[in-house]
Structures are given as C-alpha cells and as structure tokens.
Design a protein around this motif. Structure first.
Motif, PDB file in Angstrom:
ATOM      1  N   GLU A 181       0.794  -1.183  -0.052  1.00 58.27           N
ATOM      2  CA  GLU A 181       0.031   0.078  -0.103  1.00 58.27           C
ATOM      3  C   GLU A 181       0.995   1.223   0.181  1.00 58.27           C
ATOM      4  N   LEU A 182       2.145   0.983   0.222  1.00 56.97           N
ATOM      5  CA  LEU A 182       2.919   2.218   0.261  1.00 56.97           C
ATOM      6  C   LEU A 182       3.167   2.816  -1.115  1.00 56.97           C
ATOM      7  N   ARG A 183       2.683   4.424  -1.173  1.00 57.52           N
ATOM      8  CA  ARG A 183       2.697   5.017  -2.168  1.00 57.52           C
ATOM      9  C   ARG A 183       4.103   5.377  -2.756  1.00 57.52           C
ATOM     10  N   PRO A 184       4.555   5.688  -4.202  1.00 63.21           N
ATOM     11  CA  PRO A 184       5.904   5.922  -4.310  1.00 63.21           C
ATOM     12  C   PRO A 184       6.303   7.275  -3.581  1.00 63.21           C
ATOM     13  N   ALA A 185       7.616   7.234  -3.791  1.00 62.78           N
ATOM     14  CA  ALA A 185       8.376   8.154  -2.904  1.00 62.78           C
ATOM     15  C   ALA A 185       7.555   9.444  -3.072  1.00 62.78           C
ATOM     16  N   GLY A 186       6.941  10.199  -1.971  1.00 56.84           N
ATOM     17  CA  GLY A 186       6.330  11.640  -2.063  1.00 56.84           C
ATOM     18  C   GLY A 186       7.044  12.333  -1.086  1.00 56.84           C
ATOM     19  N   GLY A 187       8.096  11.754  -0.130  1.00 52.69           N
ATOM     20  CA  GLY A 187       8.623  12.465   1.072  1.00 52.69           C
ATOM     21  C   GLY A 187       7.717  12.768   2.036  1.00 52.69           C
ATOM     22  N   GLU A 188       6.626  11.974   2.325  1.00 56.30           N
ATOM     23  CA  GLU A 188       5.708  12.158   3.289  1.00 56.30           C
ATOM     24  C   GLU A 188       5.991  10.892   4.345  1.00 56.30           C
ATOM     25  N   HIS A 189       5.971  11.387   5.784  1.00 54.04           N
ATOM     26  CA  HIS A 189       6.412  10.645   6.728  1.00 54.04           C
ATOM     27  C   HIS A 189       5.321   9.705   7.117  1.00 54.04           C
ATOM     28  N   VAL A 190       5.357   8.527   7.005  1.00 55.80           N
ATOM     29  CA  VAL A 190       4.255   7.387   7.141  1.00 55.80           C
ATOM     30  C   VAL A 190       4.892   6.310   8.018  1.00 55.80           C
ATOM     31  N   ARG A 191       3.940   5.359   8.139  1.00 53.12           N
ATOM     32  CA  ARG A 191       3.916   4.247   9.206  1.00 53.12           C
ATOM     33  C   ARG A 191       3.803   2.948   8.303  1.00 53.12           C
ATOM     34  N   LEU A 192       5.061   2.062   8.266  1.00 56.02           N
ATOM     35  CA  LEU A 192       4.997   0.958   7.505  1.00 56.02           C
ATOM     36  C   LEU A 192       4.873  -0.304   8.324  1.00 56.02           C
ATOM     37  N   GLY A 193       3.968  -0.911   8.066  1.00 50.17           N
ATOM     38  CA  GLY A 193       3.988  -2.361   9.055  1.00 50.17           C
ATOM     39  C   GLY A 193       4.224  -3.551   7.979  1.00 50.17           C
ATOM     40  N   GLY A 194       4.535  -4.483   8.677  1.00 51.74           N
ATOM     41  CA  GLY A 194       4.796  -5.849   8.101  1.00 51.74           C
ATOM     42  C   GLY A 194       5.742  -6.780   8.823  1.00 51.74           C
ATOM     43  N   ILE A 229      10.001  -4.616   1.023  1.00 50.55           N
ATOM     44  CA  ILE A 229      10.563  -3.200   1.100  1.00 50.55           C
ATOM     45  C   ILE A 229      11.686  -3.490   1.959  1.00 50.55           C
ATOM     46  N   ASP A 230      13.057  -2.719   1.622  1.00 46.49           N
ATOM     47  CA  ASP A 230      14.175  -2.832   2.375  1.00 46.49           C
ATOM     48  C   ASP A 230      14.143  -1.645   3.264  1.00 46.49           C
ATOM     49  N   VAL A 231      14.351  -1.786   4.644  1.00 44.61           N
ATOM     50  CA  VAL A 231      14.132  -0.600   5.459  1.00 44.61           C
ATOM     51  C   VAL A 231      15.555  -0.471   6.210  1.00 44.61           C
ATOM     52  N   GLU A 254       8.322   4.101  11.507  1.00 35.17           N
ATOM     53  CA  GLU A 254       7.978   5.384  10.830  1.00 35.17           C
ATOM     54  C   GLU A 254       9.010   5.864  10.128  1.00 35.17           C
ATOM     55  N   GLY A 255       8.599   6.482   8.947  1.00 36.41           N
ATOM     56  CA  GLY A 255       9.840   7.268   8.295  1.00 36.41           C
ATOM     57  C   GLY A 255       9.255   7.346   6.791  1.00 36.41           C
ATOM     58  N   VAL A 256      10.468   7.600   5.969  1.00 33.95           N
ATOM     59  CA  VAL A 256      10.148   8.153   4.807  1.00 33.95           C
ATOM     60  C   VAL A 256      10.642   7.090   3.590  1.00 33.95           C
ATOM     61  N   LEU A 257       9.933   7.119   2.318  1.00 35.17           N
ATOM     62  CA  LEU A 257      10.289   5.951   1.463  1.00 35.17           C
ATOM     63  C   LEU A 257      11.288   7.070   0.755  1.00 35.17           C
ATOM     64  N   GLY A 258      12.456   6.599   0.216  1.00 36.54           N
ATOM     65  CA  GLY A 258      13.454   7.150  -0.340  1.00 36.54           C
ATOM     66  C   GLY A 258      13.161   7.124  -1.930  1.00 36.54           C
ATOM     67  N   ALA A 259      14.090   7.722  -2.379  1.00 34.41           N
ATOM     68  CA  ALA A 259      14.001   7.765  -4.036  1.00 34.41           C
ATOM     69  C   ALA A 259      14.671   6.300  -4.830  1.00 34.41           C
ATOM     70  N   ASP A 260      15.446   5.906  -3.618  1.00 32.78           N
ATOM     71  CA  ASP A 260      15.981   4.448  -3.976  1.00 32.78           C
ATOM     72  C   ASP A 260      15.295   3.330  -3.680  1.00 32.78           C
ATOM     73  N   GLY A 261      13.932   3.509  -3.259  1.00 36.02           N
ATOM     74  CA  GLY A 261      13.068   2.538  -3.049  1.00 36.02           C
ATOM     75  C   GLY A 261      13.076   1.907  -1.536  1.00 36.02           C
ATOM     76  N   ARG A 262      14.233   2.526  -0.885  1.00 40.46           N
ATOM     77  CA  ARG A 262      14.489   2.002   0.638  1.00 40.46           C
ATOM     78  C   ARG A 262      13.747   3.024   1.333  1.00 40.46           C
ATOM     79  N   PHE A 263      13.147   2.321   2.493  1.00 43.84           N
ATOM     80  CA  PHE A 263      12.579   2.962   3.570  1.00 43.84           C
ATOM     81  C   PHE A 263      13.158   3.459   4.790  1.00 43.84           C
ATOM     82  N   ARG A 264      13.348   4.732   4.839  1.00 42.56           N
ATOM     83  CA  ARG A 264      14.328   5.364   5.908  1.00 42.56           C
ATOM     84  C   ARG A 264      13.521   5.489   7.235  1.00 42.56           C
TER      85      ARG A 264
END
Lengths: 127, 250
Positions: free
Chosen positions: A39-52, A77-79, A98-108
């Motif tokens: 469900e994670l949208r492509p990198a938009g710079g928004e701070h979101v929660r990612l669960g899995g 997804i690589d975190v 909690e973090g931001v999806l980077g342009a490289d596809g990694r979740f920071r």
C-alpha cells in the motif's frame, strides 16, 4: 442558564465545531495506523508508518543503522532504521516503522516499534 | 465512621457487613495475585519480567470497563427514577473508572517502552483509551459547570454517562476493527484455547478478582461518603467535595 454559564458552554461548542472537520478528514488516514509495503505510495517525501513482517535472514546492524526487509507477503521493502532499537526486535516478527520512502526505494525509518503477539508462554516453551 | 448504626437501621449494618466481606475478599485475592503473579508464574519467553505488568494492566482495564458500565447503568436509573442513590453511584463509579483508565494507560506505557520500543503511539487502541478517559473526566466535571440549573445539569451528566458508554466497545474492539500496534485480545476465546501459560492465566484471574472486589468496595464506601449531610448522625466538620456536589444539586 445564566450568562456566566453560557460562555464556557459556547467556547466548548465552538471548539468542538472547529475540531469536527479536522477529525473527519484525519479519520480516513488516522484509522489506517500503518500501511503495508503493497500500500506504500511511491516516494512522496511524506512521513508514514509502514507495517509488516521482518523477513528472516535480512536483519543486520551496520554502524548506527539497522537494515532489514519488511514484507506483507506480496511485496517486500528494504528498511534502513536509525535510532532506538527495541530489544525484543526479532526476525520473522511484526514491526511498525515510521519514516520516509526514499527515491532509491528504501524506507528510511526513524522510529521502530515491535508488535508482540497475544500469546504468552514460559521460556521452556510450555504453555 | 461508626455513626450509621446510631441513626440508621439494619440496612446500614448489612451494608457494613457487605463492605467488610468485599474488603476482606479483595485483600485475600490481592495476596493470591501477588504470589501467583510475582513468584509462581514464569516470566514470558519473549518479553521476560516486563510481561508481569499484564497482571495489573489488564485487570485495571477490565475494572475501568466494568466501572463505566456501572456509570451507564446508574445514569439510566438516575434519568428514570430521579435524584438519589443512582446519582451518587454514577459519580463513585466514574471516579473509579477514570482512575483505572489512567492506571491502564500509565502501565501500558511502562510496558510499551521496553517491548514495543515506544512509550506512546497514536494507534487506535491507545487513542480510544485516551478518549475513554476524557469522556469519564467530562462526566465528572459536568456537575461543576458554572451557573444554570443544577437538576438539569445532573440529568445531562447522567445522559453523558449513558451515551458515553459507546466508547467502551470502541476501545475493546479497536484491536479487531483496525490495524493497531497493540495486540488483539488474548482471553476472550473458548476455554482451552487461550494461548497463555496456566500459571500466568491463574495470576491474571486472581488479579482480576482482586480488582473487581476492591473496585466494588471502593465504590460502596464512596457512595456512602457522597450521601447528603442530613442522612448522617454526627456530621464531622468540613465538607467533602461530594457533599458540596449533592447540596448544589439538591
């Protein structure tokens, strides 16, 4: 009701009215506490929660960073997490980052939370 | 407080006996829960000793639910039968409920930091629990609203207790309805399928009984304390806030 009693009531009512649209717009997002990797949208710079679930064999610390892969069974997804690591963090376990999806596809991630199951047992495995 | 027997009758004596039974029972259940929870039950395989917080956190939450149910029931009776004991019962139960909700949140926070990694997060369970505390605090504050007709306000308070109970199922089912960090319920399952070590289960049940008895004991005593002054034979000097409340509502 006396004028003295009406003012605070009015203030509360006005505040409640002002908060209602805020609560309603926030509710759609707010009730989804975390998104899964699919469900994670492509990198938009928004701070979101990612669960899995933490994919077994992928977690390794690297200096101040903790690398691991998070999956919902469909997408992985690589975190890269920087910050406090809950001591009960384990592979194969559910986590919320909690973090931001980077342009490289990694979740920071800057905040890592470990989900624990509703099961409780003794160390020897008995229950 | 030995003054009820003088002015009052067998009802007061019966109530005192009930209070004593509840208090003694609560004490015994506390002792059992302490032994079971601190000594007999093993530490959790994953969470270690921290998991023992469950024996207080969970009974406190259950006690808060039960107290809110009493607030709601007393509110309905207050609206139906008018002022009297139901008003005092509602207030006493709401005080207990607010305290238990605050205890649940505080202990959950202490449990969350070592296990989840955070003291607090706005997940639906935690948010709903905070909302439950706010509803109870609003219920407790309403009778002190400045100005206006105290009787109308007492009715409004009772109605708040009845309507506010809607937050309880939201708190309970939040972990099933929405995605949360908080884990789903452990104990509401068919017997034999509860995924908990038997000694842990026993400790939790003992603690829940202790909380239930202690809660009933506290509420009964508080209802007695909230009684209007004329009902008491020898009134000591000074006023409790409860008596001020009843007087202003009379």
């Amino acid at each position: 009701m006396s004028p003295g009693g009406r003012l605070p009531l009015l203030l509360v009512a006005v505040t409640a009215l002002a908060m209602t649209p805020l609560a309603c717009t926030g509710l759609g997002e707010g009730l989804t506490y975390y998104r899964t990797p699919s469900e994670l949208r492509p990198a938009g710079g928004e701070h979101v929660r990612l669960g899995g679930l933490v994919v077994p064999g992928t977690a390794h610390p690297d200096g101040r960073e903790l690398h691991f892969s998070l999956t919902d069974g469909t997408k992985t997804i690589d975190v890269v997490h920087t910050g406090y690591r809950p001591p009960v963090f384990r592979e194969g376990q559910g986590v919320v980052a909690e973090g931001v999806l980077g342009a490289d596809g990694r979740f920071r991630s800057d905040r890592l939370m470990v989900k624990h199951s509703e099961e409780y047992r003794a160390a020897d495995g008995s229950r | 407080m030995g003054d009820e027997l003088a002015g009052n009758d067998a009802v007061a004596a019966g109530r005192r006996r009930l209070e004593r039974c509840l208090g003694t029972g609560a004490l015994a259940a506390c002792a059992a829960a302490l032994a079971l929870g601190l000594v007999i039950a093993p530490p959790d395989a994953l969470q270690g000793e921290t998991q023992r917080l469950m024996y207080v956190h969970v009974p406190a939450a259950w006690a808060a639910f039960a107290a809110f149910a009493a607030v709601s029931g007393a509110g309905a009776m207050r609206l139906w039968r008018g002022e009297g004991v139901w008003e005092r019962l509602g207030r006493a139960a709401a005080e207990l409920g607010a305290g238990m909700t605050a205890l649940t949140i505080a202990l959950g926070s202490l449990w969350g930091r070592p296990v989840w990694g955070v003291w607090w997060t706005w997940d639906p369970r935690l948010t709903a629990t905070a909302a439950m505390l706010l509803v109870l605090l609003a219920y407790l504050a309403l009778p002190y609203w400045p100005g206006g007709d105290p009787v109308r306000r007492a009715r409004l308070t009772a109605a708040t207790g009845v309507a506010g109970f809607a937050v309880v199922p939201v708190v309970h089912f939040s972990v099933l309805w929405w995605r949360t960090l908080h884990q789903p319920p452990t104990f509401l399952r068919p017997p034999g399928q509860v995924p908990v070590h038997p000694a842990m289960f026993a400790a939790l049940i003992a603690a829940a009984v202790a909380f239930a008895l202690m809660g009933a004991w506290v509420v009964l005593r508080r209802v007695r304390d909230l009684e209007p002054a004329p009902a008491r034979a020898a009134e000591p000097a000074g006023e409790s806030c409860g008596r001020v409340l009843v007087r202003s509502a009379a």
